[in-house]
Motif scaffolding. Structure first.
Motif, PDB file in Angstrom:
ATOM      1  N   ASP A  59       0.803  -1.224   0.000  1.00  0.00           N
ATOM      2  CA  ASP A  59       0.000   0.000   0.000  1.00  0.00           C
ATOM      3  C   ASP A  59       0.836   1.273   0.000  1.00  0.00           C
ATOM      4  OD1 ASP A  59      -2.335  -1.428  -0.039  1.00  0.00           O
ATOM      5  OD2 ASP A  59      -2.746  -1.228   2.111  1.00  0.00           O
ATOM      6  N   VAL A  60       2.141   1.169   0.294  1.00  0.00           N
ATOM      7  CA  VAL A  60       2.967   2.365   0.408  1.00  0.00           C
ATOM      8  C   VAL A  60       3.130   3.082  -0.938  1.00  0.00           C
ATOM      9  CG1 VAL A  60       5.181   3.310   1.130  1.00  0.00           C
ATOM     10  CG2 VAL A  60       4.147   1.439   2.430  1.00  0.00           C
ATOM     11  N   PRO A  61       3.436   2.381  -2.031  1.00  0.00           N
ATOM     12  CA  PRO A  61       3.538   3.078  -3.315  1.00  0.00           C
ATOM     13  C   PRO A  61       2.255   3.807  -3.698  1.00  0.00           C
ATOM     14  CG  PRO A  61       4.550   0.925  -3.480  1.00  0.00           C
ATOM     15  CD  PRO A  61       3.848   0.966  -2.152  1.00  0.00           C
ATOM     16  N   PHE A  62       1.098   3.224  -3.373  1.00  0.00           N
ATOM     17  CA  PHE A  62      -0.145   3.925  -3.699  1.00  0.00           C
ATOM     18  C   PHE A  62      -0.307   5.180  -2.859  1.00  0.00           C
ATOM     19  CE2 PHE A  62      -4.600   4.910  -2.925  1.00  0.00           C
ATOM     20  CZ  PHE A  62      -4.929   5.324  -4.210  1.00  0.00           C
ATOM     21  N   ALA A  63       0.057   5.138  -1.580  1.00  0.00           N
ATOM     22  CA  ALA A  63      -0.049   6.330  -0.742  1.00  0.00           C
ATOM     23  C   ALA A  63       0.853   7.441  -1.258  1.00  0.00           C
ATOM     24  CB  ALA A  63       0.290   5.994   0.711  1.00  0.00           C
ATOM     25  N   LEU A  64       1.957   7.079  -1.900  1.00  0.00           N
ATOM     26  CA  LEU A  64       2.801   8.082  -2.547  1.00  0.00           C
ATOM     27  C   LEU A  64       2.093   8.695  -3.744  1.00  0.00           C
ATOM     28  CD1 LEU A  64       6.235   6.220  -2.566  1.00  0.00           C
ATOM     29  CD2 LEU A  64       5.784   8.401  -1.420  1.00  0.00           C
ATOM     30  N   ARG A  65       1.435   7.859  -4.522  1.00  0.00           N
ATOM     31  CA  ARG A  65       0.813   8.290  -5.773  1.00  0.00           C
ATOM     32  C   ARG A  65      -0.521   8.993  -5.562  1.00  0.00           C
ATOM     33  NH1 ARG A  65       0.512   6.090 -11.282  1.00  0.00           N
ATOM     34  NH2 ARG A  65       2.106   4.558 -10.721  1.00  0.00           N
ATOM     35  N   GLY A  66      -1.397   8.383  -4.761  1.00  0.00           N
ATOM     36  CA  GLY A  66      -2.731   8.923  -4.560  1.00  0.00           C
ATOM     37  C   GLY A  66      -3.608   8.744  -5.782  1.00  0.00           C
TER      38      GLY A  66
ATOM     39  N   ASP B 240       1.443  -3.722  -5.485  1.00  0.00           N
ATOM     40  CA  ASP B 240       2.312  -2.550  -5.600  1.00  0.00           C
ATOM     41  C   ASP B 240       2.660  -2.209  -7.044  1.00  0.00           C
ATOM     42  OD1 ASP B 240       3.811  -4.879  -5.841  1.00  0.00           O
ATOM     43  OD2 ASP B 240       5.626  -3.958  -5.067  1.00  0.00           O
ATOM     44  N   GLU B 241       2.200  -3.024  -7.990  1.00  0.00           N
ATOM     45  CA  GLU B 241       2.393  -2.698  -9.403  1.00  0.00           C
ATOM     46  C   GLU B 241       1.195  -1.858  -9.830  1.00  0.00           C
ATOM     47  OE1 GLU B 241       2.955  -6.368 -11.507  1.00  0.00           O
ATOM     48  OE2 GLU B 241       4.350  -7.125  -9.968  1.00  0.00           O
ATOM     49  N   LEU B 242       1.403  -0.552  -9.934  1.00  0.00           N
ATOM     50  CA  LEU B 242       0.289   0.381 -10.052  1.00  0.00           C
ATOM     51  C   LEU B 242       0.152   0.945 -11.457  1.00  0.00           C
ATOM     52  CD1 LEU B 242       0.829   2.418  -6.760  1.00  0.00           C
ATOM     53  CD2 LEU B 242      -0.778   0.548  -7.135  1.00  0.00           C
ATOM     54  N   ALA B 243      -1.081   1.125 -11.860  1.00  0.00           N
ATOM     55  CA  ALA B 243      -1.399   1.818 -13.103  1.00  0.00           C
ATOM     56  C   ALA B 243      -2.542   2.775 -12.799  1.00  0.00           C
ATOM     57  CB  ALA B 243      -1.807   0.842 -14.205  1.00  0.00           C
ATOM     58  N   PRO B 244      -2.450   4.032 -13.226  1.00  0.00           N
ATOM     59  CA  PRO B 244      -3.524   4.981 -12.910  1.00  0.00           C
ATOM     60  C   PRO B 244      -4.836   4.578 -13.562  1.00  0.00           C
ATOM     61  CG  PRO B 244      -1.992   5.912 -14.510  1.00  0.00           C
ATOM     62  CD  PRO B 244      -1.380   4.642 -14.029  1.00  0.00           C
ATOM     63  N   ALA B 245      -5.921   4.849 -12.870  1.00  0.00           N
ATOM     64  CA  ALA B 245      -7.263   4.602 -13.403  1.00  0.00           C
ATOM     65  C   ALA B 245      -7.916   5.944 -13.714  1.00  0.00           C
ATOM     66  CB  ALA B 245      -8.106   3.829 -12.388  1.00  0.00           C
ATOM     67  N   LEU B 246      -8.549   6.031 -14.849  1.00  0.00           N
ATOM     68  CA  LEU B 246      -9.229   7.260 -15.237  1.00  0.00           C
ATOM     69  C   LEU B 246     -10.505   7.418 -14.417  1.00  0.00           C
ATOM     70  CD1 LEU B 246      -8.859   7.059 -19.131  1.00  0.00           C
ATOM     71  CD2 LEU B 246      -7.517   8.435 -17.523  1.00  0.00           C
ATOM     72  N   VAL B 247     -10.678   8.612 -13.872  1.00  0.00           N
ATOM     73  CA  VAL B 247     -11.838   8.884 -13.027  1.00  0.00           C
ATOM     74  C   VAL B 247     -12.437  10.220 -13.427  1.00  0.00           C
ATOM     75  CG1 VAL B 247     -12.670   9.284 -10.681  1.00  0.00           C
ATOM     76  CG2 VAL B 247     -10.884   7.592 -11.099  1.00  0.00           C
ATOM     77  N   ARG B 248     -13.731  10.250 -13.544  1.00  0.00           N
ATOM     78  CA  ARG B 248     -14.441  11.500 -13.808  1.00  0.00           C
ATOM     79  C   ARG B 248     -15.108  11.971 -12.522  1.00  0.00           C
ATOM     80  NH1 ARG B 248     -19.847  12.176 -17.590  1.00  0.00           N
ATOM     81  NH2 ARG B 248     -20.125  14.424 -17.286  1.00  0.00           N
TER      82      ARG B 248
END
Length: 311
Positions: free
Chosen positions: A146-153, A163-171
């Protein structure tokens, strides 16, 4: 290379908690871990951390929530994060961390991971480490998924160990109401309970690689709270409800009071209710509070760990 002591200054960083909108867990691997497919959303419930140089590493913790169970030694993720950055940049002294927590401890909302993310950012700035976002991400991954996501938000899809993250599009924004509980649930125990449930002969056979339901991503892209409510899922929820039947009763109560849906966040025991809009979330939080629950309205997505002040 070692860095010399610098004039004392203070770096203040804020990092968000999170909700797991979707959480699918693969089968246990030979090393005891599980691959997952998750959708994380950072929400407006924050941890505040300040870092100053010192002779040794230390931490103090206060909070709007019960912090009696937070370790004040090297078991604390924030202390471990500070040590990682210091070692990486050649700092041979210490760092003092002061944390103020608003995210419930052991509540399935990533409060400890947010502390670690805040420490990575704060100590990197404090020591003029100049570590890149990618380098901080790699250090964060050593501390927990969860730490990498808390960095990214924001909102992100997490795969692998999460921890392998890809941004999700959000409206737009999504409005949530969290109901917290004093006694937390252990994440390792939640996974062990899930493995035990799946080991029963009447449970479905082995699973392939976990994947996010496309309906979740479509609802996020469309800003459609009702569609998202219909698609939310957490594989750890049956274990949490089995161990805490009152969580299932709470979800029914929240939906009965107007929530679009309710879900146990992560390993629990926090329950996240999705509301139709900000006004609906405020009304739901008020009704649940009047009924004796510790309820708070928040929204997402919000930014990850960010520097607020440098003194």
């Amino acid at each position: 290379m070692s860095l010399s002591r610098q004039p004392e200054r203070r770096v203040h960083v804020r990092a968000p908690g999170k909700v797991n909108i979707f959480f699918e867990v693969g089968d246990v691997q030979s090393d005891g871990y599980h691959d997952v497919a998750s959708v994380y959303q950072a929400v407006s419930m924050y941890e505040d951390l300040s870092a100053t140089t010192d002779d040794e590493f230390s931490i103090s913790v206060t909070g709007d929530v019960d912090v009696s169970g937070v370790p004040l030694d090297d078991r604390n993720l924030a202390v471990r994060a500070a040590r990682l950055v210091a070692r990486e940049v050649g700092w041979e002294y210490g760092v003092r961390l002061d944390v103020h927590k608003s995210v419930p401890v052991a509540g399935g909302m990533g409060g400890g991971s947010a502390d670690a993310a805040a420490a990575l950012v704060a100590v990197n700035e404090l020591l003029d480490g100049r570590l890149s976002s990618a380098e901080l991400h790699a250090l964060g991954a050593q501390l927990g998924a969860d730490v990498p996501f808390a960095l990214r938000g924001g909102t992100a899809v997490g795969t692998g160990r999460g921890d392998e993250l890809a941004p999700a599009l959000v409206r737009g924004r999504f409005d949530w109401v969290f109901v917290t509980h004093v006694e937390g649930l252990s994440t390792p125990e939640a996974y062990a309970g899930l493995d035990a449930l799946r080991a029963r002969t009447d449970i479905s056979p082995s699973r392939g690689v976990p994947a996010v339901d496309p309906a979740v991503l479509q609802a996020l892209r469309g800003g459609d709270a009702a569609a998202l409510a219909a698609a939310m899922r957490n594989d750890l929820q049956p274990v949490a409800v089995q161990r805490r039947p009152e969580l299932g009763e709470l979800i029914e109560e929240g939906v009965g009071r107007g929530a679009l849906a309710g879900i146990v966040s992560g390993s629990g025991p926090t329950v996240a209710f999705l509301a139709s809009d900000e006004r609906g979330a405020a009304a739901l939080a008020r009704d649940l509070s009047d009924a004796g629950h510790a309820a708070v309205a928040v929204h997402g997505p919000v930014a990850g760990a960010r520097i607020l002040t440098i003194d």
